[in-house]
Design an enzyme around this catalytic site. Sequence first.
Site, mmCIF file in Angstrom:
data_model
loop_
_atom_site.group_PDB
_atom_site.id
_atom_site.type_symbol
_atom_site.label_atom_id
_atom_site.label_comp_id
_atom_site.label_asym_id
_atom_site.label_seq_id
_atom_site.Cartn_x
_atom_site.Cartn_y
_atom_site.Cartn_z
ATOM 1 N N GLY A 240 43.077 -16.426 -20.057
ATOM 2 C CA GLY A 240 43.958 -15.903 -19.168
ATOM 3 C C GLY A 240 45.352 -15.717 -19.649
ATOM 4 N N GLY B 180 47.707 -13.076 -18.046
ATOM 5 C CA GLY B 180 48.037 -12.924 -16.552
ATOM 6 C C GLY B 180 49.490 -13.578 -16.445
ATOM 7 N N GLN B 181 49.686 -13.835 -15.261
ATOM 8 C CA GLN B 181 51.211 -14.128 -14.792
ATOM 9 C C GLN B 181 51.660 -15.226 -15.319
ATOM 10 O OE1 GLN B 181 51.766 -15.350 -10.500
ATOM 11 N NE2 GLN B 181 53.865 -14.720 -10.807
ATOM 12 N N ILE C 88 34.928 -15.405 -20.075
ATOM 13 C CA ILE C 88 35.073 -16.374 -19.846
ATOM 14 C C ILE C 88 33.490 -17.113 -19.224
ATOM 15 C CG2 ILE C 88 35.661 -16.358 -17.456
ATOM 16 C CD1 ILE C 88 37.142 -18.969 -20.121
ATOM 17 N N TYR D 107 38.438 -18.243 -3.242
ATOM 18 C CA TYR D 107 39.244 -18.986 -4.116
ATOM 19 C C TYR D 107 39.515 -20.465 -4.018
ATOM 20 C CZ TYR D 107 43.825 -19.643 -6.619
ATOM 21 O OH TYR D 107 44.683 -19.799 -7.383
#
Length: 314
Positions: A3, A6-7, A49, A138
């Site tokens: 990741g 990502g942010q 992943i 989530y």
Amino acid sequence: MTGACGQIGSELVIELRQKYGGDNVVATGHKTKPSKTLLNSGPFEFINITNRETIEAVVKRYNIDTIYHLAALLSVVGEKNPQLCWDVNINGLYNILEIAREYKLTRIFCPSSMAVFGPETPRDNTPQETLLCPSTMYGVTKVAGELLCDYYFKRFGVGVRGVRYPGIISSETPPGGGTTDYAVAIFYEAIQHKRYTCFVKEDTVLPMMYMPDCIRAAVELMEADLPKLKHHANFNLAAMSFSAAELATAIKKYIPEFTCEYKPDFRQEIADSWPRSIDDSIAREEWNWKPKYGLSMMVKDMLEKLQAKLLGGK
Ligand code: SER
């Protein structure tokens, strides 16, 4: 790092490369095109992943001993595609933990989230040990993920650590599909259009954290002495809490013309199921966690960084 585009990843990878040397930190991503900064500062590989072999190939090729596992779907994207959210967040983590066990990796970092809490959890000063009954896929994957990490620690001795991040605010890479995204989007819109339509109500209060604290938390927890930790993958973490209206007011101090209106949509229900504030005293006790940024410091820094980026410093 998974990741890495990502942010959080895009900034954490740079920090780790400065700390450990560019060639010692392998950034991996899935579909997002890596930035020039990422490509020019060290190795980059594409992985999937959910496909264990693609991760294993990188672990073997670079002789990896530590993984920062940041690849995950956030709450809003997770509600749009719960099946994919389960696959990426759970099967992805399972692959990482199995590889860690088999190749005897020394440390794994896997962030959890305040999304582990649900509508029945006490919403103010939410304690470390409390009800974990999330209402989003989530949140379900984060609760299961925490349990899986703890299991791998106890059963196989995998040195896994993680924190329950609040909403993360940052200027480098925008977040991808979370409920707390308004707290980042509001800055871009305030600078570029002097107005923003917020998707949660003005009195919606959520716990948030500025990126420098988020990065420091990951680094400090990974450096903590493992035998001294009583918790592993589920530390409550906090820095600040504010309502959407308080954030707008703080921005208005610097951009007086800025106006914000509120049109709550389906994301309001998710926001309402999460804490207003979080008790992070266990993280403070076990590894000396202490946040630096509050609302006004964060707003000042965000506006400076984004104004330079979007308006070229004008
Ligand atoms: N920022 C995340 C989200 O909004 C919470 O962990 O989904």
